[in-house]
Design a protein around this motif. Structure first.
Motif, PDB file in Angstrom:
ATOM      1  N   GLU A 461       1.159 -95.744 -12.404  1.00  0.00           N
ATOM      2  CA  GLU A 461       2.484 -95.233 -12.074  1.00  0.00           C
ATOM      3  C   GLU A 461       2.467 -93.707 -12.144  1.00  0.00           C
ATOM      4  O   GLU A 461       1.765 -93.105 -12.962  1.00  0.00           O
ATOM      5  N   THR A 462       3.256 -93.080 -11.281  1.00  0.00           N
ATOM      6  CA  THR A 462       3.273 -91.619 -11.255  1.00  0.00           C
ATOM      7  C   THR A 462       3.995 -91.033 -12.453  1.00  0.00           C
ATOM      8  O   THR A 462       3.680 -89.938 -12.906  1.00  0.00           O
ATOM      9  N   ALA A 463       4.985 -91.741 -13.001  1.00  0.00           N
ATOM     10  CA  ALA A 463       5.758 -91.249 -14.142  1.00  0.00           C
ATOM     11  C   ALA A 463       5.569 -92.177 -15.333  1.00  0.00           C
ATOM     12  O   ALA A 463       5.280 -93.364 -15.179  1.00  0.00           O
ATOM     13  N   SER A 464       5.716 -91.610 -16.535  1.00  0.00           N
ATOM     14  CA  SER A 464       5.583 -92.399 -17.757  1.00  0.00           C
ATOM     15  C   SER A 464       6.730 -92.061 -18.706  1.00  0.00           C
ATOM     16  O   SER A 464       7.101 -90.901 -18.853  1.00  0.00           O
ATOM     17  N   THR A 465       7.288 -93.099 -19.324  1.00  0.00           N
ATOM     18  CA  THR A 465       8.381 -92.898 -20.277  1.00  0.00           C
ATOM     19  C   THR A 465       7.879 -92.880 -21.715  1.00  0.00           C
ATOM     20  O   THR A 465       8.669 -92.735 -22.638  1.00  0.00           O
ATOM     21  N   ILE A 466       6.572 -93.039 -21.912  1.00  0.00           N
ATOM     22  CA  ILE A 466       6.004 -93.066 -23.252  1.00  0.00           C
ATOM     23  C   ILE A 466       5.761 -91.639 -23.725  1.00  0.00           C
ATOM     24  O   ILE A 466       5.103 -90.857 -23.025  1.00  0.00           O
ATOM     25  N   PRO A 467       6.287 -91.253 -24.886  1.00  0.00           N
ATOM     26  CA  PRO A 467       6.063 -89.890 -25.386  1.00  0.00           C
ATOM     27  C   PRO A 467       4.576 -89.556 -25.480  1.00  0.00           C
ATOM     28  O   PRO A 467       3.752 -90.423 -25.792  1.00  0.00           O
ATOM     29  N   THR A 468       4.238 -88.309 -25.235  1.00  0.00           N
ATOM     30  CA  THR A 468       2.831 -87.889 -25.187  1.00  0.00           C
ATOM     31  C   THR A 468       2.138 -88.035 -26.539  1.00  0.00           C
ATOM     32  O   THR A 468       0.912 -88.186 -26.578  1.00  0.00           O
ATOM     33  N   GLN A 469       2.878 -87.984 -27.650  1.00  0.00           N
ATOM     34  CA  GLN A 469       2.240 -88.047 -28.964  1.00  0.00           C
ATOM     35  C   GLN A 469       1.908 -89.470 -29.401  1.00  0.00           C
ATOM     36  O   GLN A 469       1.260 -89.661 -30.427  1.00  0.00           O
ATOM     37  N   PHE A 470       2.327 -90.491 -28.634  1.00  0.00           N
ATOM     38  CA  PHE A 470       2.068 -91.869 -29.003  1.00  0.00           C
ATOM     39  C   PHE A 470       0.719 -92.320 -28.442  1.00  0.00           C
ATOM     40  O   PHE A 470       0.340 -91.957 -27.327  1.00  0.00           O
ATOM     41  N   HIS A 471       0.009 -93.152 -29.243  1.00  0.00           N
ATOM     42  CA  HIS A 471      -1.187 -93.820 -28.761  1.00  0.00           C
ATOM     43  C   HIS A 471      -0.814 -95.230 -28.307  1.00  0.00           C
ATOM     44  O   HIS A 471       0.279 -95.732 -28.598  1.00  0.00           O
ATOM     45  N   ILE A 472      -1.723 -95.904 -27.649  1.00  0.00           N
ATOM     46  CA  ILE A 472      -1.374 -97.139 -26.939  1.00  0.00           C
ATOM     47  C   ILE A 472      -1.009 -98.284 -27.880  1.00  0.00           C
ATOM     48  O   ILE A 472      -0.167 -99.119 -27.548  1.00  0.00           O
ATOM     49  N   TYR A 473      -1.595 -98.330 -29.083  1.00  0.00           N
ATOM     50  CA  TYR A 473      -1.320 -99.434 -30.006  1.00  0.00           C
ATOM     51  C   TYR A 473      -0.459 -98.946 -31.173  1.00  0.00           C
ATOM     52  O   TYR A 473      -0.499 -97.779 -31.558  1.00  0.00           O
ATOM     53  N   GLY A 474       0.312 -99.872 -31.732  1.00  0.00           N
ATOM     54  CA  GLY A 474       1.070 -99.552 -32.933  1.00  0.00           C
ATOM     55  C   GLY A 474       2.440 -98.967 -32.696  1.00  0.00           C
ATOM     56  O   GLY A 474       3.003 -98.325 -33.587  1.00  0.00           O
ATOM     57  N   PHE A 475       3.032 -99.177 -31.504  1.00  0.00           N
ATOM     58  CA  PHE A 475       4.404 -98.721 -31.289  1.00  0.00           C
ATOM     59  C   PHE A 475       5.139 -99.739 -30.417  1.00  0.00           C
ATOM     60  O   PHE A 475       4.543-100.596 -29.767  1.00  0.00           O
ATOM     61  N   MET A 476       6.470 -99.634 -30.402  1.00  0.00           N
ATOM     62  CA  MET A 476       7.326-100.522 -29.613  1.00  0.00           C
ATOM     63  C   MET A 476       8.523 -99.726 -29.109  1.00  0.00           C
ATOM     64  O   MET A 476       9.007 -98.812 -29.784  1.00  0.00           O
ATOM     65  N   VAL A 477       8.990-100.069 -27.921  1.00  0.00           N
ATOM     66  CA  VAL A 477      10.196 -99.478 -27.342  1.00  0.00           C
ATOM     67  C   VAL A 477      11.204-100.606 -27.150  1.00  0.00           C
ATOM     68  O   VAL A 477      10.918-101.576 -26.439  1.00  0.00           O
ATOM     69  N   ALA A 478      12.374-100.508 -27.784  1.00  0.00           N
ATOM     70  CA  ALA A 478      13.362-101.590 -27.684  1.00  0.00           C
ATOM     71  C   ALA A 478      14.736-101.081 -28.095  1.00  0.00           C
ATOM     72  O   ALA A 478      14.858-100.112 -28.849  1.00  0.00           O
ATOM     73  N   ASP A 479      15.766-101.762 -27.597  1.00  0.00           N
ATOM     74  CA  ASP A 479      17.156-101.454 -27.957  1.00  0.00           C
ATOM     75  C   ASP A 479      17.664-102.564 -28.872  1.00  0.00           C
ATOM     76  O   ASP A 479      18.429-103.434 -28.464  1.00  0.00           O
ATOM     77  N   ILE A 480      17.221-102.553 -30.117  1.00  0.00           N
ATOM     78  CA  ILE A 480      17.600-103.586 -31.079  1.00  0.00           C
ATOM     79  C   ILE A 480      19.092-103.537 -31.373  1.00  0.00           C
ATOM     80  O   ILE A 480      19.747-104.555 -31.591  1.00  0.00           O
ATOM     81  N   LYS A 481      19.669-102.334 -31.392  1.00  0.00           N
ATOM     82  CA  LYS A 481      21.085-102.176 -31.714  1.00  0.00           C
ATOM     83  C   LYS A 481      21.991-102.574 -30.558  1.00  0.00           C
ATOM     84  O   LYS A 481      23.209-102.636 -30.723  1.00  0.00           O
ATOM     85  N   ASP A 482      21.421-102.814 -29.367  1.00  0.00           N
ATOM     86  CA  ASP A 482      22.203-103.099 -28.163  1.00  0.00           C
ATOM     87  C   ASP A 482      23.189-101.964 -27.888  1.00  0.00           C
ATOM     88  O   ASP A 482      24.351-102.185 -27.541  1.00  0.00           O
ATOM     89  N   SER A 483      22.695-100.735 -28.032  1.00  0.00           N
ATOM     90  CA  SER A 483      23.534 -99.556 -27.855  1.00  0.00           C
ATOM     91  C   SER A 483      23.399 -98.942 -26.467  1.00  0.00           C
ATOM     92  O   SER A 483      24.112 -97.994 -26.146  1.00  0.00           O
ATOM     93  N   GLY A 484      22.482 -99.463 -25.656  1.00  0.00           N
ATOM     94  CA  GLY A 484      22.234 -98.892 -24.341  1.00  0.00           C
ATOM     95  C   GLY A 484      21.207 -97.778 -24.347  1.00  0.00           C
ATOM     96  O   GLY A 484      20.856 -97.249 -23.292  1.00  0.00           O
ATOM     97  N   SER A 485      20.706 -97.431 -25.534  1.00  0.00           N
ATOM     98  CA  SER A 485      19.710 -96.368 -25.657  1.00  0.00           C
ATOM     99  C   SER A 485      18.532 -96.892 -26.469  1.00  0.00           C
ATOM    100  O   SER A 485      18.667 -97.142 -27.669  1.00  0.00           O
ATOM    101  N   PRO A 486      17.359 -97.089 -25.855  1.00  0.00           N
ATOM    102  CA  PRO A 486      16.214 -97.651 -26.583  1.00  0.00           C
ATOM    103  C   PRO A 486      15.680 -96.687 -27.641  1.00  0.00           C
ATOM    104  O   PRO A 486      15.803 -95.473 -27.533  1.00  0.00           O
TER     105      PRO A 486
END
Length: 659
Positions: A461-486
């Motif tokens: 993909e040409t664009a990425s939403t993963i922050p540059t300081q994160f490595h591929i393992y050991g993180f998750m992106v989710a909206d647990i609070k159901d606030s509309g903002s992950p």
């Protein structure tokens, strides 16, 4: 005020009309105002004038309460938690007038016994904590917040002002103080302004008996429905000035009221069945957040030892053959094993050995998902080929993807220089495929990027939403609070689980250590040539290298069926044993378990965990639907704690919902 007078008049006239019609046997249901009055009486009975004193406070927020005689509540009641304040003395006479009471929290009763009961602390005033001696109670008159009427059918004749009728009936009961809500939902600040006991909303619908009104009662804290009372009403009932006297109509009314109560009980039983799935009792509850009570969950657990030849490092689950059920795939150093659930155990149906692909190699990571969208899950394997010299090591990633086609597993993408990982969360549908390159002297190089299926292959993909300081393992992106903002959740190097807003600002960090995985790794030369082991002339080639360990999984799951429960973060955890600290170059971990963190409205808390296995190491865990019924199962891969290579493996199965 004019409208209220008109409604009262209608109620009085309708009551007379009801007596006349019932006595003549001409009406199958009562007029709407009369039905509402009967339902309000049921509401009054449900909300008893409960009062009790807290005698014990448990670490998970459960309060043990001793109730006053004849003032026990019923389950699902929400009561206010009071604390006594300063004593008030009449300054003129010196008379002691008692102590002021302050509301410090809100509780929900979930168990009532002989004079004793249990309640769960739902909310507490900042800086306060529940203590023995605190009081939970209702006042003699309760504040009810009324939501606008909801019509599931075209409004029947005379039902458009049903919320006015309900307001008047609640006021007339001398038990409730109703306030009409003028917004589209419960105001989150309402509880601070007024001590509302519950939210109530009339719903007009229809069934086989005709027009129907249901009064839905919801939690004033969470907005979740607690129970419903309802009954059928007549349309356009004849109105007469007076009717015959006598008690004959009361018998028919009593029967109808009994039927309403039977229907209410049926609805309550259905609610209990729906909200209380079958969960393994070995799942230990720490904080009750939703309606699900693991103490009431029936056992569903399987434990299965694997052969010595099947020492697995990773597991993953998915529908790899398109039959609607999840299969289990196990990954070893150089092989993949495929299992199906037969109702009692996982049975192996195929093995693929990595040696057939040539060279010295090892598998590092396994994931399963339907990224290409054809209804069959692909199998993503991070594959490392390595060669070592006297003072050199060369690592190359040759990752690949398998898919079940024509009755066998075939490679649809191979020899890729990437670590691969599938990221799944409720907001990502079937998931996204992530990749990252390996560094020469560092474990990772470059940023994490996303791969997509273009119809024939996977492309970047040409664009990425993963922050540059994160490595591929050991993180998750989710909206647990159901606030509309992950949010971004990361296993930090110090073993804490942390959440980041927009990937930058730390908003929460766990108190306990999580992770602790050291069974999947590879060797790599350090970047710094002054690394302390280089200057030792007696160093062996192995001592010139460092071990790179892969972090464990973070997954999203919930207790309950497809429409039940709430989402939480699942993460594996192991603890370092005391013995391993005394052994050079050896780290043995034990007490393996899976922990779920959930949002309680204020912070993330440890909601539940599988029972820690003292002499077992959690190697991996996976989620899937092995029975095809829409309810997920949690499978744990456990290793016996040992100080030798290739310990035995075991699978443990936990069901996260009802059958």
């Amino acid at each position: 005020m004019v409208r209220r007078t008109r409604v009262l008049g209608l109620a009085a006239i309708a009551s007379v009309a009801f007596l006349f019609v019932a006595s003549q046997g001409l009406a199958a249901a009562r007029p709407l105002p009369v039905v509402i009055d009967a339902l309000v009486k049921q509401l009054s009975a449900r909300f008893s004038s409960a009062a009790g004193t807290v005698v014990e406070v448990r670490p998970n927020g459960t309060l043990v309460v001793k109730f006053a005689p004849d003032r026990s509540p019923v389950p699902d009641q929400e009561l206010f938690l009071y604390r006594s304040g300063e004593e008030v003395v009449n300054k003129l006479t010196g008379e002691r007038l008692g102590r002021l009471e302050h509301v410090i929290g809100l509780v929900r009763v979930f168990e009532v016994g002989e004079g004793l009961g249990q309640a769960q602390l739902l909310r507490i005033k900042p800086g306060a904590s529940a203590s023995p001696g605190d009081v939970i109670k209702y006042s003699s008159r309760l504040d009810a917040l009324l939501g606008p009427a909801k019509f599931l059918v075209t409004p029947p004749e005379g039902s458009k002002n049903v919320d006015d009728m309900l307001t008047v009936s609640l006021e007339r009961s001398d038990r409730f103080r109703p306030t009409v809500m003028h917004t589209k939902g419960p105001d989150v600040e309402v509880w601070k302004e007024r001590r509302y006991a519950f939210l109530v909303q009339p719903i007009i619908s229809a069934d086989e008996k005709g027009s129907r009104v249901d009064i839905r009662v919801s939690s004033r804290y969470t907005g979740e429905p607690l129970f419903v009372v309802g009954g059928n009403f007549s349309i356009g009932a004849p109105i007469v000035a007076e009717g015959p006297q006598g008690k004959a109509p009361l018998s028919a009314a009593a029967k109808r009221l009994q039927e309403l109560e039977r229907r209410l009980m049926a609805l309550e039983e259905a609610k209990k069945v729906e909200k209380t799935p079958a969960i393994n009792p070995d799942i230990q509850r720490h904080a009750k957040i939703g309606e699900i009570s693991p103490e009431m969950m029936r056992q569903f657990r399987a434990s299965q030892d694997l052969s010595k030849s099947a020492h697995l490092l990773n597991i993953a689950m998915g529908d790899i053959d398109g039959d609607g059920r999840s299969e289990l795939v196990g990954m070893g150093d150089r092989f993949l094993k495929f299992y199906r659930w037969d109702g009692m155990r996982f049975t192996e149906f195929q093995t693929i050995k990595g040696s057939s692909w040539g060279g010295w190699s090892s598998f590092l990571r396994l994931d399963i998902a339907d990224i290409n969208g054809n209804g069959i899950d692909e199998i993503f394997v991070t594959h490392l080929k390595s060669s070592q010299g006297v003072q050199t090591v060369e690592n190359k990633l040759r990752s690949f993807v398998l898919e079940y086609r024509g009755g066998r597993f075939v490679k649809i993408w191979s020899k890729q220089p990437y670590f691969l990982r599938v990221l799944k969360s409720p907001q990502l549908g079937r998931g996204i495929l992530l990749a990252q390159r390996m560094g020469t002297y560092d474990m990772y190089r470059g940023r994490v990027f996303q791969l997509r299926w273009n119809g024939t292959t996977y492309e970047k993909e040409t664009a990425s939403t993963i922050p540059t300081q994160f490595h591929i393992y050991g993180f998750m992106v989710a909206d647990i609070k159901d606030s509309g903002s992950p949010e971004y959740f990361v296993i930090q190097d110090n073993g804490r689980l942390a959440s980041f807003s927009k990937g930058i600002e730390v908003t929460w960090r766990s108190n306990e250590l999580v992770g602790g995985f050291n069974h999947v790794s590879f060797k790599q030369l350090p970047r710094d040539p002054t690394y302390e082991k280089y200057v030792r002339r007696d160093s062996s080639p192995d001592e010139l290298m460092v071990s790179r360990f892969l972090k464990g999984r973070i997954e999203i799951a919930r207790l309950g069926g497809p429409d039940d429960g709430h989402y939480g973060l699942l993460i594996g955890s192991n603890q370092e044993s005391l013995l391993s600290r005394s052994l050079a170059n050896t780290t043995v971990r034990k007490n393996g378990r899976v922990v779920q963190f959930a949002w309680n409205g204020v912070s993330y808390v440890k909601e539940w965990e599988t029972r820690p296995e003292e002499q077992h190491y959690l190697a991996d865990f996976a989620l899937g639907d092995i029975e095809g019924d829409g309810v997920k199962e949690l499978v744990l891969l456990m290793h016996n704690t040992t100080y030798v290579r290739n310990p035995s493996s075991r699978l443990e199965l936990y069901r996260l919902g009802k059958r």
